[in-house]
Design a protein around this motif. Structure first.
Motif, PDB file in Angstrom:
ATOM      1  N   GLN A  54       0.824  -1.205   0.000  1.00 27.30           N
ATOM      2  CA  GLN A  54       0.000   0.000   0.000  1.00 27.30           C
ATOM      3  C   GLN A  54       0.861   1.258   0.000  1.00 27.30           C
ATOM      4  O   GLN A  54       0.566   2.230  -0.709  1.00 27.30           O
ATOM      5  CB  GLN A  54      -0.948  -0.001   1.202  1.00 27.30           C
ATOM      6  CG  GLN A  54      -2.046  -1.035   1.122  1.00 27.30           C
ATOM      7  CD  GLN A  54      -2.959  -0.795  -0.044  1.00 27.30           C
ATOM      8  OE1 GLN A  54      -3.681   0.190  -0.095  1.00 27.30           O
ATOM      9  NE2 GLN A  54      -2.925  -1.693  -1.016  1.00 27.30           N
ATOM     10  N   LEU A  55       1.931   1.267   0.793  1.00 30.10           N
ATOM     11  CA  LEU A  55       2.838   2.413   0.814  1.00 30.10           C
ATOM     12  C   LEU A  55       3.513   2.593  -0.540  1.00 30.10           C
ATOM     13  O   LEU A  55       3.632   3.717  -1.043  1.00 30.10           O
ATOM     14  CB  LEU A  55       3.884   2.248   1.916  1.00 30.10           C
ATOM     15  CG  LEU A  55       3.360   2.362   3.344  1.00 30.10           C
ATOM     16  CD1 LEU A  55       4.420   1.895   4.331  1.00 30.10           C
ATOM     17  CD2 LEU A  55       2.922   3.778   3.643  1.00 30.10           C
ATOM     18  N   LYS A  56       3.926   1.492  -1.145  1.00 30.24           N
ATOM     19  CA  LYS A  56       4.570   1.567  -2.462  1.00 30.24           C
ATOM     20  C   LYS A  56       3.602   2.097  -3.509  1.00 30.24           C
ATOM     21  O   LYS A  56       3.967   2.946  -4.320  1.00 30.24           O
ATOM     22  CB  LYS A  56       5.088   0.185  -2.868  1.00 30.24           C
ATOM     23  CG  LYS A  56       5.842   0.184  -4.174  1.00 30.24           C
ATOM     24  CD  LYS A  56       6.386  -1.197  -4.491  1.00 30.24           C
ATOM     25  CE  LYS A  56       7.121  -1.168  -5.817  1.00 30.24           C
ATOM     26  NZ  LYS A  56       7.653  -2.485  -6.175  1.00 30.24           N
ATOM     27  N   SER A  57       2.362   1.637  -3.485  1.00 29.07           N
ATOM     28  CA  SER A  57       1.385   2.088  -4.478  1.00 29.07           C
ATOM     29  C   SER A  57       1.041   3.566  -4.302  1.00 29.07           C
ATOM     30  O   SER A  57       0.616   4.222  -5.249  1.00 29.07           O
ATOM     31  CB  SER A  57       0.124   1.235  -4.439  1.00 29.07           C
ATOM     32  OG  SER A  57      -0.598   1.457  -3.260  1.00 29.07           O
ATOM     33  N   ALA A  58       1.238   4.092  -3.075  1.00 24.61           N
ATOM     34  CA  ALA A  58       1.018   5.521  -2.822  1.00 24.61           C
ATOM     35  C   ALA A  58       2.296   6.327  -3.040  1.00 24.61           C
ATOM     36  O   ALA A  58       2.330   7.525  -2.777  1.00 24.61           O
ATOM     37  CB  ALA A  58       0.502   5.736  -1.404  1.00 24.61           C
ATOM     38  N   ASP A  59       3.351   5.651  -3.514  1.00 25.98           N
ATOM     39  CA  ASP A  59       4.655   6.282  -3.790  1.00 25.98           C
ATOM     40  C   ASP A  59       5.255   6.916  -2.557  1.00 25.98           C
ATOM     41  O   ASP A  59       5.856   7.986  -2.605  1.00 25.98           O
ATOM     42  CB  ASP A  59       4.538   7.295  -4.937  1.00 25.98           C
ATOM     43  CG  ASP A  59       5.890   7.613  -5.548  1.00 25.98           C
ATOM     44  OD1 ASP A  59       6.775   6.733  -5.541  1.00 25.98           O
ATOM     45  OD2 ASP A  59       6.074   8.750  -6.019  1.00 25.98           O
ATOM     46  N   VAL A  60       5.088   6.256  -1.405  1.00 24.34           N
ATOM     47  CA  VAL A  60       5.680   6.713  -0.159  1.00 24.34           C
ATOM     48  C   VAL A  60       7.104   6.170  -0.094  1.00 24.34           C
ATOM     49  O   VAL A  60       7.329   4.971  -0.278  1.00 24.34           O
ATOM     50  CB  VAL A  60       4.871   6.233   1.063  1.00 24.34           C
ATOM     51  CG1 VAL A  60       5.575   6.579   2.356  1.00 24.34           C
ATOM     52  CG2 VAL A  60       3.470   6.825   1.027  1.00 24.34           C
ATOM     53  N   GLN A  61       8.051   7.053   0.142  1.00 21.56           N
ATOM     54  CA  GLN A  61       9.452   6.648   0.271  1.00 21.56           C
ATOM     55  C   GLN A  61       9.709   6.241   1.714  1.00 21.56           C
ATOM     56  O   GLN A  61       9.661   7.074   2.614  1.00 21.56           O
ATOM     57  CB  GLN A  61      10.379   7.802  -0.123  1.00 21.56           C
ATOM     58  CG  GLN A  61      10.161   8.309  -1.535  1.00 21.56           C
ATOM     59  CD  GLN A  61      10.462   7.254  -2.592  1.00 21.56           C
ATOM     60  OE1 GLN A  61      11.466   6.561  -2.496  1.00 21.56           O
ATOM     61  NE2 GLN A  61       9.583   7.124  -3.552  1.00 21.56           N
ATOM     62  N   THR A  62       9.963   4.973   1.945  1.00 22.74           N
ATOM     63  CA  THR A  62      10.199   4.482   3.298  1.00 22.74           C
ATOM     64  C   THR A  62      11.703   4.281   3.505  1.00 22.74           C
ATOM     65  O   THR A  62      12.353   3.611   2.707  1.00 22.74           O
ATOM     66  CB  THR A  62       9.452   3.174   3.572  1.00 22.74           C
ATOM     67  OG1 THR A  62       9.813   2.222   2.570  1.00 22.74           O
ATOM     68  CG2 THR A  62       7.957   3.370   3.551  1.00 22.74           C
ATOM     69  N   PRO A  63      12.245   4.868   4.574  1.00 25.70           N
ATOM     70  CA  PRO A  63      13.677   4.698   4.836  1.00 25.70           C
ATOM     71  C   PRO A  63      13.978   3.263   5.275  1.00 25.70           C
ATOM     72  O   PRO A  63      13.146   2.618   5.916  1.00 25.70           O
ATOM     73  CB  PRO A  63      13.957   5.683   5.948  1.00 25.70           C
ATOM     74  CG  PRO A  63      12.651   5.889   6.623  1.00 25.70           C
ATOM     75  CD  PRO A  63      11.591   5.687   5.572  1.00 25.70           C
ATOM     76  N   GLN A  64      15.131   2.794   4.909  1.00 19.94           N
ATOM     77  CA  GLN A  64      15.574   1.463   5.309  1.00 19.94           C
ATOM     78  C   GLN A  64      16.421   1.585   6.578  1.00 19.94           C
ATOM     79  O   GLN A  64      17.255   2.475   6.689  1.00 19.94           O
ATOM     80  CB  GLN A  64      16.384   0.810   4.199  1.00 19.94           C
ATOM     81  CG  GLN A  64      15.593   0.591   2.923  1.00 19.94           C
ATOM     82  CD  GLN A  64      14.415  -0.349   3.118  1.00 19.94           C
ATOM     83  OE1 GLN A  64      14.545  -1.414   3.704  1.00 19.94           O
ATOM     84  NE2 GLN A  64      13.252   0.066   2.645  1.00 19.94           N
ATOM     85  N   ILE A  65      16.221   0.675   7.502  1.00 19.38           N
ATOM     86  CA  ILE A  65      16.992   0.648   8.738  1.00 19.38           C
ATOM     87  C   ILE A  65      18.143  -0.321   8.550  1.00 19.38           C
ATOM     88  O   ILE A  65      17.935  -1.484   8.149  1.00 19.38           O
ATOM     89  CB  ILE A  65      16.108   0.219   9.919  1.00 19.38           C
ATOM     90  CG1 ILE A  65      14.980   1.217  10.115  1.00 19.38           C
ATOM     91  CG2 ILE A  65      16.946   0.064  11.186  1.00 19.38           C
ATOM     92  CD1 ILE A  65      13.959   0.795  11.150  1.00 19.38           C
ATOM     93  N   GLU A  66      19.338   0.163   8.824  1.00 21.20           N
ATOM     94  CA  GLU A  66      20.518  -0.700   8.702  1.00 21.20           C
ATOM     95  C   GLU A  66      20.629  -1.559   9.948  1.00 21.20           C
ATOM     96  O   GLU A  66      20.475  -1.081  11.065  1.00 21.20           O
ATOM     97  CB  GLU A  66      21.766   0.148   8.530  1.00 21.20           C
ATOM     98  CG  GLU A  66      21.810   0.880   7.205  1.00 21.20           C
ATOM     99  CD  GLU A  66      23.098   1.616   6.997  1.00 21.20           C
ATOM    100  OE1 GLU A  66      24.143   1.165   7.497  1.00 21.20           O
ATOM    101  OE2 GLU A  66      23.049   2.674   6.339  1.00 21.20           O
ATOM    102  N   THR A  67      20.901  -2.831   9.739  1.00 22.94           N
ATOM    103  CA  THR A  67      21.100  -3.741  10.871  1.00 22.94           C
ATOM    104  C   THR A  67      22.568  -4.125  10.934  1.00 22.94           C
ATOM    105  O   THR A  67      23.247  -4.208   9.925  1.00 22.94           O
ATOM    106  CB  THR A  67      20.237  -5.000  10.722  1.00 22.94           C
ATOM    107  OG1 THR A  67      20.565  -5.654   9.500  1.00 22.94           O
ATOM    108  CG2 THR A  67      18.766  -4.653  10.750  1.00 22.94           C
TER     109      THR A  67
END
Length: 68
Positions: A54-67
């Protein structure tokens, strides 16, 4: 817009969860309905996968958390 009749117990759970999620009671109900509908239509997907889609289809840029 229509009216949906729900039980008092479910309404109370909506009220409590809406305050935690910073949504109106109606917005919380709509969110639960939408997620439930998507889950029924896509039973092989997890909640996290549905939300990511759903976030991708709304073109929301989600930050990636480095582990580490």
């Amino acid at each position: 817009m229509g009216i949906v009749k729900i039980g008092d117990d479910l309404h109370e759970e909506l009220r409590k969860s809406s305050s935690v999620m910073c949504r109106s009671i109606n917005a919380q109900a709509e969110f639960w309905i939408k997620v439930g509908m998507l889950a029924e239509a896509n039973p092989s997907l997890s909640f996290q996968q549905i939300m990511a889609q759903q976030l991708k289809s709304a073109d929301v840029q989600t930050p990636q958390i480095e582990t580490a």
